[in-house]
Write an enzyme that holds these catalytic residues in place. Structure first.
Site, mmCIF file in Angstrom:
data_model
loop_
_atom_site.group_PDB
_atom_site.id
_atom_site.type_symbol
_atom_site.label_atom_id
_atom_site.label_comp_id
_atom_site.label_asym_id
_atom_site.label_seq_id
_atom_site.Cartn_x
_atom_site.Cartn_y
_atom_site.Cartn_z
ATOM 1 N N HIS A 132 -5.527 6.131 5.351
ATOM 2 C CA HIS A 132 -4.489 5.221 4.855
ATOM 3 C C HIS A 132 -4.561 3.884 5.614
ATOM 4 O O HIS A 132 -4.530 2.813 5.015
ATOM 5 C CB HIS A 132 -3.114 5.882 5.038
ATOM 6 C CG HIS A 132 -1.952 4.982 4.783
ATOM 7 N ND1 HIS A 132 -1.296 4.930 3.574
ATOM 8 C CD2 HIS A 132 -1.323 4.078 5.581
ATOM 9 C CE1 HIS A 132 -0.313 4.035 3.647
ATOM 10 N NE2 HIS A 132 -0.313 3.511 4.862
ATOM 11 N N GLU A 133 -4.685 3.961 6.934
ATOM 12 C CA GLU A 133 -4.727 2.743 7.749
ATOM 13 C C GLU A 133 -5.983 1.924 7.462
ATOM 14 O O GLU A 133 -5.941 0.697 7.404
ATOM 15 C CB GLU A 133 -4.644 3.089 9.243
ATOM 16 C CG GLU A 133 -3.346 3.773 9.674
ATOM 17 C CD GLU A 133 -2.094 2.986 9.312
ATOM 18 O OE1 GLU A 133 -2.157 1.749 9.265
ATOM 19 O OE2 GLU A 133 -1.056 3.620 9.043
ATOM 20 N N HIS A 136 -5.500 -0.180 4.449
ATOM 21 C CA HIS A 136 -4.842 -1.484 4.649
ATOM 22 C C HIS A 136 -5.847 -2.539 5.091
ATOM 23 O O HIS A 136 -5.732 -3.707 4.725
ATOM 24 C CB HIS A 136 -3.734 -1.371 5.705
ATOM 25 C CG HIS A 136 -2.455 -0.781 5.185
ATOM 26 N ND1 HIS A 136 -1.803 -1.257 4.075
ATOM 27 C CD2 HIS A 136 -1.708 0.265 5.644
ATOM 28 C CE1 HIS A 136 -0.698 -0.539 3.869
ATOM 29 N NE2 HIS A 136 -0.625 0.394 4.803
ATOM 30 N N GLU A 191 1.397 -0.147 0.123
ATOM 31 C CA GLU A 191 1.429 1.206 0.684
ATOM 32 C C GLU A 191 0.811 2.213 -0.273
ATOM 33 O O GLU A 191 0.037 3.088 0.116
ATOM 34 C CB GLU A 191 2.865 1.624 1.024
ATOM 35 C CG GLU A 191 3.513 0.843 2.158
ATOM 36 C CD GLU A 191 2.749 0.939 3.469
ATOM 37 O OE1 GLU A 191 1.803 1.734 3.589
ATOM 38 O OE2 GLU A 191 3.089 0.194 4.395
HETATM 39 ZN ZN ZN Z 1 0.817 1.872 5.379
#
Ligand code: ZN
Length: 262
Positions: A132-133, A136, A191
């Site tokens: 997930h990171e 980003h 997100e």
């Molecule tokens: Zn996030």
């Protein structure tokens, strides 16, 4: 193991995963080589990445990095074995021995995972958060957030006033930047896209993508109470609709024909 709280706001790149209880550590050391002449209007992507590298160096110097023989460091090294690069990004991993349930990735490929997160989650769930990171970073969210922070704090006066010469950031400026980022959050859409990225990241690494949903489920559990609840509160407030995201990722895994692990 008794862990300290994080010394620093988990600035960069981790706007989505900020620590609770963060305190900025500020001193007067000047960082420097990457901080070259920059004008706000012409702050290139390369400049942003260069500042990021200086920043992560500073973060590593100011946070308790787990030594290689530490159990959690060994665990992270093990679970990220073979992950020296992904999707064009050269990755490096470290554990910060702090209680925060947190992790972040930077535009230069540095990934930092807090002990609190490792203790709260299984290996595959941790991998989901890491994915997930990285999402980003790959989606440019991190760079955009860092750029904004630079331009609205450390570089706001512009370096042109210094005759276009060196614009080295002092630690107090870095403190200002990290504080800025600590108050930012990514949008629901950002997100959601990072979640999709994390899902694919798990699949690419031959991990059942159900673990993406399960990682968020763990966060929901943690926020429910107990001594550690405070450490996940901030993580939550900047990750809105976590329940919804649990459901979305579960639905996706189901649709793709994966069976939820026991
Ligand atoms: Zn996030």
């Amino acid at each position: 193991m008794k862990l300290k709280q994080t010394l620093l706001a988990f600035a960069i790149m981790g706007a989505c995963t900020l620590t609770a209880q963060a305190q900025l550590k500020i001193n007067t050391k000047t960082i420097g080589s990457a901080a070259k002449a920059v004008q706000a209007a012409t702050l290139s992507n390369e400049d942003v990445v260069a500042y990021t590298k200086e920043y992560i160096t500073w973060m590593d110097e100011n946070n308790p990095v787990a030594p290689a023989n530490d159990e959690l460091a060994k665990r992270l090294a093990n679970l990220t074995k073979g992950l020296s690069s992904y999707d064009g990004l050269q990755l490096n991993f470290k554990v910060y021995l702090v209680r925060d349930v947190n992790a972040f990735a930077c535009a230069d490929g540095s990934v930092r995972v807090c002990a609190g997160l490792l203790q709260a989650m299984s290996d595959n769930e941790v991998l989901g958060v890491i994915g997930h990171e990285i999402g980003h970073v790959k989606n440019q969210d991190s760079k955009d957030a860092f750029r904004t922070a630079l331009l609205t704090s450390a570089l706001k006066e512009g370096v042109s006033s210094q005759g276009g010469t060196a614009a080295a950031l002092s630690d107090s400026q870095l403190g200002e930047v990290s504080e800025k980022i600590a108050n930012m959050s990514f949008s629901r859409k950002q997100e959601s896209q990072a979640d999709d990225y994390g899902y694919k990241f798990l699949k690419d690494n031959n991990v059942n993508p159900w673990y993406m949903s399960m990682a968020f489920e763990r966060l929901v559990e943690l926020s429910g109470g107990g001594a550690e609840a405070g450490f996940t509160k901030k993580l939550f407030s900047s990750h809105p609709d976590t329940q919804k995201r649990v459901a979305e990722m579960a639905k996706k895994a189901e649709k793709d024909g994966f069976k939820k692990p026991e």
